[in-house]
Structure formats: structure tokens, C-alpha cells
Design a protein around this motif. Structure first.
Motif, PDB file in Angstrom:
ATOM      1  N   ALA A  14      33.571  -3.034  32.829  1.00 49.34           N
ATOM      2  CA  ALA A  14      34.312  -3.031  34.094  1.00 49.34           C
ATOM      3  C   ALA A  14      35.403  -4.090  34.132  1.00 49.34           C
ATOM      4  O   ALA A  14      35.826  -4.505  35.209  1.00 49.34           O
ATOM      5  CB  ALA A  14      33.335  -3.244  35.255  1.00 49.34           C
ATOM      6  N   GLU A 175      25.148 -10.049  41.203  1.00 54.12           N
ATOM      7  CA  GLU A 175      25.938  -9.859  42.420  1.00 54.12           C
ATOM      8  C   GLU A 175      26.992 -10.954  42.597  1.00 54.12           C
ATOM      9  O   GLU A 175      27.952 -10.783  43.367  1.00 54.12           O
ATOM     10  CB  GLU A 175      25.017  -9.818  43.649  1.00 54.12           C
ATOM     11  CG  GLU A 175      24.341 -11.123  44.016  1.00 54.12           C
ATOM     12  CD  GLU A 175      23.082 -11.421  43.200  1.00 54.12           C
ATOM     13  OE1 GLU A 175      22.413 -12.413  43.508  1.00 54.12           O
ATOM     14  OE2 GLU A 175      22.775 -10.639  42.272  1.00 54.12           O
ATOM     15  N   GLU A 209      29.618  -5.784  31.617  1.00 50.42           N
ATOM     16  CA  GLU A 209      28.795  -4.645  32.033  1.00 50.42           C
ATOM     17  C   GLU A 209      27.798  -5.133  33.082  1.00 50.42           C
ATOM     18  O   GLU A 209      26.617  -5.395  32.785  1.00 50.42           O
ATOM     19  CB  GLU A 209      28.073  -4.027  30.828  1.00 50.42           C
ATOM     20  CG  GLU A 209      29.026  -3.430  29.801  1.00 50.42           C
ATOM     21  CD  GLU A 209      28.318  -2.714  28.654  1.00 50.42           C
ATOM     22  OE1 GLU A 209      27.069  -2.659  28.675  1.00 50.42           O
ATOM     23  OE2 GLU A 209      29.016  -2.223  27.741  1.00 50.42           O
ATOM     24  N   PRO A 210      28.244  -5.301  34.328  1.00 51.54           N
ATOM     25  CA  PRO A 210      27.407  -5.945  35.344  1.00 51.54           C
ATOM     26  C   PRO A 210      26.259  -5.088  35.849  1.00 51.54           C
ATOM     27  O   PRO A 210      25.491  -5.531  36.697  1.00 51.54           O
ATOM     28  CB  PRO A 210      28.412  -6.229  36.469  1.00 51.54           C
ATOM     29  CG  PRO A 210      29.463  -5.186  36.313  1.00 51.54           C
ATOM     30  CD  PRO A 210      29.583  -4.959  34.837  1.00 51.54           C
ATOM     31  N   TRP A 211      26.133  -3.868  35.350  1.00 57.72           N
ATOM     32  CA  TRP A 211      25.062  -2.987  35.823  1.00 57.72           C
ATOM     33  C   TRP A 211      23.740  -3.207  35.088  1.00 57.72           C
ATOM     34  O   TRP A 211      22.758  -2.524  35.348  1.00 57.72           O
ATOM     35  CB  TRP A 211      25.499  -1.526  35.703  1.00 57.72           C
ATOM     36  CG  TRP A 211      26.072  -1.160  34.366  1.00 57.72           C
ATOM     37  CD1 TRP A 211      25.387  -0.776  33.249  1.00 57.72           C
ATOM     38  CD2 TRP A 211      27.453  -1.163  34.001  1.00 57.72           C
ATOM     39  NE1 TRP A 211      26.244  -0.540  32.215  1.00 57.72           N
ATOM     40  CE2 TRP A 211      27.530  -0.757  32.648  1.00 57.72           C
ATOM     41  CE3 TRP A 211      28.634  -1.464  34.682  1.00 57.72           C
ATOM     42  CZ2 TRP A 211      28.744  -0.657  31.972  1.00 57.72           C
ATOM     43  CZ3 TRP A 211      29.837  -1.357  34.011  1.00 57.72           C
ATOM     44  CH2 TRP A 211      29.888  -0.950  32.683  1.00 57.72           C
ATOM     45  N   HIS A 212      23.705  -4.163  34.147  1.00 59.71           N
ATOM     46  CA  HIS A 212      22.437  -4.506  33.493  1.00 59.71           C
ATOM     47  C   HIS A 212      22.491  -5.996  33.112  1.00 59.71           C
ATOM     48  O   HIS A 212      23.566  -6.586  33.035  1.00 59.71           O
ATOM     49  CB  HIS A 212      22.183  -3.631  32.265  1.00 59.71           C
ATOM     50  CG  HIS A 212      23.188  -3.832  31.164  1.00 59.71           C
ATOM     51  ND1 HIS A 212      23.140  -4.898  30.292  1.00 59.71           N
ATOM     52  CD2 HIS A 212      24.276  -3.115  30.794  1.00 59.71           C
ATOM     53  CE1 HIS A 212      24.138  -4.826  29.439  1.00 59.71           C
ATOM     54  NE2 HIS A 212      24.851  -3.750  29.721  1.00 59.71           N
TER      55      HIS A 212
END
Length: 257
Positions: A14, A175, A209-212
Motif C-alpha cells: 500500500a 492502526e 503491507e499493513p493488513w498483516h
């Protein structure tokens, strides 16, 4: 010049949304896997950057977060040690809480990052927060810290700042990553406005890749806003690449004086 080491920043994911400034600086990709299976880690990745040795192959695995004891002899011959041998004033600009330094420098533990440990092994001081030459690695006031970093970069052939907040946030508090990216971007903008010559590199992917919460296999960015030789292919080529830049710049400065 300033070497800004950003822990845990890969190319991809991202970044276009989270860190457009980095992409605007046209980063070159460096392979962080070093030809070894598994996810790259800080201990081996940072030691490879600082020594030019394929530390993951040396150990037979990726290792972190702190460099293993078997890597310490390599770190005695790091970027910092080379600069001192060349007679180049070098600054490890991170500021540390005194209670942290007391614990981290315990010979039985030595829980220091490869950057901090190699500076310590080269005889450089690890500065307490509040020292006139110290920068806060948290960048609470990024504009002011950027201007101060620019002053240090003009005063030293090499000043190094280790920014670890991205990696920590990606592991523990994803977050908060947008705020960390924003602070880092403001710091870099302030620095570039005041100085203009910045080197940036990372050791492994993570925050892009902030989703993990895990490290990634993505290449890491290499940025130079000053003239530079062709970029290396992976982390092990960073040290000789940087040595060429520093030597060329320092010799040119000597000729001009």
C-alpha cells in the motif's frame, strides 16, 4: 550526508497510498532474501547492510531482531569501523533513554540493533536523549528534527539515523502506521528542504503491507538524492556502494578546501 535507515519497509503493498513521497524519490529495489528461504529478519538484514557479508547464508537462516552473538565479530568490521579507520567523522545520531542503555549494554544481554551494536563496537558513543547531537527516533516533531538532521548532515561526512517505529507499529499497532508514515514523510521533506542529500535504505519488508503483522519477501528501497553509482542488487552490495559515495564526496571536499 545523512543515512536514514528505515526498519521494516519494503516496496509494494500500500505504499502508493501510505508513503507517496518515497515513490516520488524513485527508489531502487534491493533483494532482502539473500538467497535463503524464509522471511528476512533484522539481525541478518542489518548486519548484511553494514558489513557486505551474506549473513543469512553465514548463519544458514534469517535471524532477528537482534544480531546473534556469532554475527558480532562481523559487526566489528562494519560501516562505522571503516569510517573511523578512514579518518571520517561519523555520527550515530539516535538518542536513547538512559535506562534503556543501561539494560541494553549489559554484557550478558547486549540487546542492541545491529546499527547500534556496530556503532558501540566501533567505539562511538550511544547518545542519551537530550544530547545536542542526538535525534529522537520517534520523530515527535518531524519538521524540527528534519532541520536538525540537516545540520548534522552538513557537519559530518556520515550521520546515521535508525528509524524503527514503522517496524514496531507494523508488528504491534498497525492502526498507527498512517501516522508513522506521515511523520517520516514530514521529517524527510523538512530535511530535503534544508539539505537535499539523503540516503535511505531498509532491511526487510513489513509496514508496506499493513493488513498483516509479518515481514514480507518484498524488495527494500534504496534512495539517493545525490549523484551515486549504479545501485547494487541486494543488501550485501550496499556497503561498497556507500563507501564509493562517501569516499568520492570526501575527497572532492578535500580538493575544494
Amino acid at each position: 550526508m545523512l543515512l536514514l535507515f528505515v526498519d521494516g519497509l519494503g516496496l509494494g503493498g500500500a505504499l502508493e497510498e501510505l508513503f507517496p513521497l518515497l515513490l516520488a524519490l524513485k527508489p531502487q529495489p534491493l533483494d532482502a532474501t539473500l538467497g535463503v528461504e524464509g522471511l528476512p529478519q533484522s539481525g541478518t538484514g542489518q548486519t548484511a547492510l553494514l558489513t557486505g557479508v551474506n549473513t543469512a547464508q553465514f548463519l544458514g537462516r534469517h535471524q532477528g531482531p537482534y544480531p546473534a552473538p556469532s554475527l558480532r565479530p562481523l559487526l566489528k568490521r562494519s560501516l562505522y569501523a571503516w569510517a573511523k579507520e578512514e579518518g571520517l567523522p561519523v555520527l550515530h545520531a539516535n538518542g536513547y533513554r538512559e535506562e534503556y542503555l543501561k539494560r541494553a549494554l549489559d554484557p550478558k544481554r547486549l540487546r542492541l540493533s545491529a546499527f547500534a551494536l556496530s556503532a558501540h563496537l566501533a567505539g562511538l558513543p550511544l547518545l542519551p536523549l537530550g544530547h545536542p547531537l542526538a535525534l529522537s527516533p520517534l520523530l515527535e516533531d518531524p519538521g524540527a528534527w528534519g532541520k536538525k538532521a540537516a545540520r548534522l548532515a552538513r557537519d559530518f561526512p556520515l550521520a546515521v539515523l535508525e528509524y524503527w517505529a514503522l517496524d514496531l507499529a507494523a508488528h504491534r499497532a498497525p492502526e498507527t502506521l498512517p501516522r508513522c508514515f506521515q511523520e517520516l514523510g514530514l521529517f524527510m521533506e523538512s530535511f530535503l528542504e534544508a539539505c537535499g542529500e539523503l540516503l535511505l535504505v531498509s532491511d526487510h519488508g513489513n509496514a508496506e503491507e499493513p493488513w498483516h503483522p509479518h515481514h514480507t519477501l518484498n524488495p527494500v528501497p534504496l534512495v539517493s538524492t545525490a549523484p551515486a553509482p549504479p545501485p547494487p542488487r541486494d543488501l550485501t552490495g550496499f556497503l561498497p556502494w556507500l563507501q564509493t559515495i562517501i569516499t568520492s564526496k570526501y575527497k572532492k571536499s578535500e580538493r575544494n578546501t
